[in-house]
Design a protein around this motif. Sequence first.
Motif, PDB file in Angstrom:
ATOM      1  N   TYR A 168      -3.185   3.309   2.439  1.00  0.00           N
ATOM      2  CA  TYR A 168      -2.282   3.154   3.587  1.00  0.00           C
ATOM      3  C   TYR A 168      -2.550   1.811   4.258  1.00  0.00           C
ATOM      4  O   TYR A 168      -3.508   1.111   3.907  1.00  0.00           O
ATOM      5  CB  TYR A 168      -2.469   4.300   4.594  1.00  0.00           C
ATOM      6  N   GLY A 169      -1.706   1.487   5.243  1.00  0.00           N
ATOM      7  CA  GLY A 169      -1.884   0.208   5.935  1.00  0.00           C
ATOM      8  C   GLY A 169      -1.739  -0.938   4.948  1.00  0.00           C
ATOM      9  O   GLY A 169      -0.697  -1.119   4.323  1.00  0.00           O
ATOM     10  N   GLU A 170      -2.812  -1.718   4.789  1.00  0.00           N
ATOM     11  CA  GLU A 170      -2.859  -2.776   3.774  1.00  0.00           C
ATOM     12  C   GLU A 170      -4.133  -2.634   2.940  1.00  0.00           C
ATOM     13  O   GLU A 170      -4.749  -3.616   2.538  1.00  0.00           O
ATOM     14  CB  GLU A 170      -2.788  -4.149   4.446  1.00  0.00           C
ATOM     15  N   MET A 171      -4.493  -1.380   2.664  1.00  0.00           N
ATOM     16  CA  MET A 171      -5.752  -1.094   1.978  1.00  0.00           C
ATOM     17  C   MET A 171      -5.672  -1.265   0.467  1.00  0.00           C
ATOM     18  O   MET A 171      -6.658  -1.023  -0.236  1.00  0.00           O
ATOM     19  CB  MET A 171      -6.203   0.341   2.296  1.00  0.00           C
ATOM     20  N   HIS A 172      -4.511  -1.686  -0.054  1.00  0.00           N
ATOM     21  CA  HIS A 172      -4.398  -1.848  -1.504  1.00  0.00           C
ATOM     22  C   HIS A 172      -5.384  -2.876  -2.045  1.00  0.00           C
ATOM     23  O   HIS A 172      -5.733  -2.842  -3.223  1.00  0.00           O
ATOM     24  CB  HIS A 172      -2.965  -2.262  -1.882  1.00  0.00           C
ATOM     25  N   ARG A 173      -5.829  -3.792  -1.179  1.00  0.00           N
ATOM     26  CA  ARG A 173      -6.798  -4.805  -1.615  1.00  0.00           C
ATOM     27  C   ARG A 173      -8.140  -4.182  -1.981  1.00  0.00           C
ATOM     28  O   ARG A 173      -8.925  -4.768  -2.722  1.00  0.00           O
ATOM     29  CB  ARG A 173      -7.021  -5.829  -0.503  1.00  0.00           C
TER      30      ARG A 173
ATOM     31  N   SER B 144       0.832  -1.207   0.000  1.00  0.00           N
ATOM     32  CA  SER B 144       0.000   0.000   0.000  1.00  0.00           C
ATOM     33  C   SER B 144       0.864   1.254   0.000  1.00  0.00           C
ATOM     34  O   SER B 144       0.585   2.218  -0.721  1.00  0.00           O
ATOM     35  CB  SER B 144      -0.933   0.007   1.213  1.00  0.00           C
ATOM     36  N   ALA B 145       1.912   1.246   0.824  1.00  0.00           N
ATOM     37  CA  ALA B 145       2.816   2.395   0.874  1.00  0.00           C
ATOM     38  C   ALA B 145       3.497   2.610  -0.472  1.00  0.00           C
ATOM     39  O   ALA B 145       3.642   3.743  -0.945  1.00  0.00           O
ATOM     40  CB  ALA B 145       3.865   2.183   1.959  1.00  0.00           C
ATOM     41  N   ALA B 146       3.919   1.518  -1.114  1.00  0.00           N
ATOM     42  CA  ALA B 146       4.582   1.631  -2.412  1.00  0.00           C
ATOM     43  C   ALA B 146       3.631   2.189  -3.467  1.00  0.00           C
ATOM     44  O   ALA B 146       4.007   3.057  -4.276  1.00  0.00           O
ATOM     45  CB  ALA B 146       5.107   0.254  -2.837  1.00  0.00           C
ATOM     46  N   LEU B 147       2.398   1.711  -3.473  1.00  0.00           N
ATOM     47  CA  LEU B 147       1.418   2.220  -4.438  1.00  0.00           C
ATOM     48  C   LEU B 147       1.118   3.688  -4.191  1.00  0.00           C
ATOM     49  O   LEU B 147       1.043   4.487  -5.134  1.00  0.00           O
ATOM     50  CB  LEU B 147       0.127   1.407  -4.360  1.00  0.00           C
ATOM     51  N   ASN B 148       0.936   4.070  -2.936  1.00  0.00           N
ATOM     52  CA  ASN B 148       0.616   5.465  -2.632  1.00  0.00           C
ATOM     53  C   ASN B 148       1.733   6.398  -3.071  1.00  0.00           C
ATOM     54  O   ASN B 148       1.483   7.476  -3.631  1.00  0.00           O
ATOM     55  CB  ASN B 148       0.360   5.624  -1.130  1.00  0.00           C
TER      56      ASN B 148
END
Length: 316
Positions: A171-176, A73-77
């Motif tokens: 953020y967190g693990e919200m990429h899902r 998530s951090a990488a995507l953001n």
Amino acid sequence: MDISVVVPLYNEVESLPELTAWISRVMDNNRFSYEVILVDDGSRDGSWDEICNLHAQNPHIKGVKFRRNYGKSAALNTGFEAAQGNVIITMDADLQDSPDEIPELYRRIVEEKFDLISGWKAKRYDPLTKTIPTRLFNAATRSMSGIDNLHDFNCGLKAYRQAVVKNIEVYGEMHRYIPVIAKWAGFTKIGEQIVEHRARKYGTTKFGMSRFINGFLDLLSIFFVGKFGKRPMHFFGSMGVLSFFLGLVMAIWILAEKLIHIAHNEKYRNATDQPLFYLALVAIVVGFQLFLTGFVAELVSRNAPERNSYQIEATV
């Protein structure tokens, strides 16, 4: 610029040359102006050195390196913040996503005016221990989010209109649950495209069974934040008022029963001898606390400025 391809990665040094060459070939064949943003999430296998070499060979390839592993998530953001293309494509670095899907994803965003297109790997090469929990989570997410037309929320291959990635926070693990985050942000034209799922060629998966537990907790979190993040009093306050009201009704019942017995000169039990008294007391106290929680939540901003602050060691 037409397209930004954002690729989060962790220990994928073997696949990077083949992946970037494939992306560049697709872009050149379709005459797209593009950039490839490789976000190294604290790799320890020489991935960053390979990114620097690829950047020296092809200026369209850019890199960001985290000092430590923060998560996808951090990488995507961070990739979203750096992206300059009109359409942003995300894909995994393990070669399980095919860059040949990019032209059609781009076309649907530009011509069909979608906000977001999510890939659906209808035919997968994953074991049942991974596919069955994934299907359960997808079903639960469809039910809770109201996005009925997506089969695979967690597919890494997605396309976004630029305005989407610039107005959401992952953020967190919200990429899902990016489609859910986008919907709560007001981007409701969300579509799906069947994409190829390729068998992993190099390395091993970086996700264990714990992701399914985290995924369920993240789903509850995103549902609460999306629905009540701007009005927490509606959630806590309504439950608090209900609990307080039930406790008050029970207290009135105890008092009325006592007064009736007194009026008829009948013996009666002390209020503290009745279990209902303690239930009423607990309900009133809990209701009051829930109401206060909602009030405090209204005063405290959930958007802490440091939440998405990451230590970036280098950029190219």
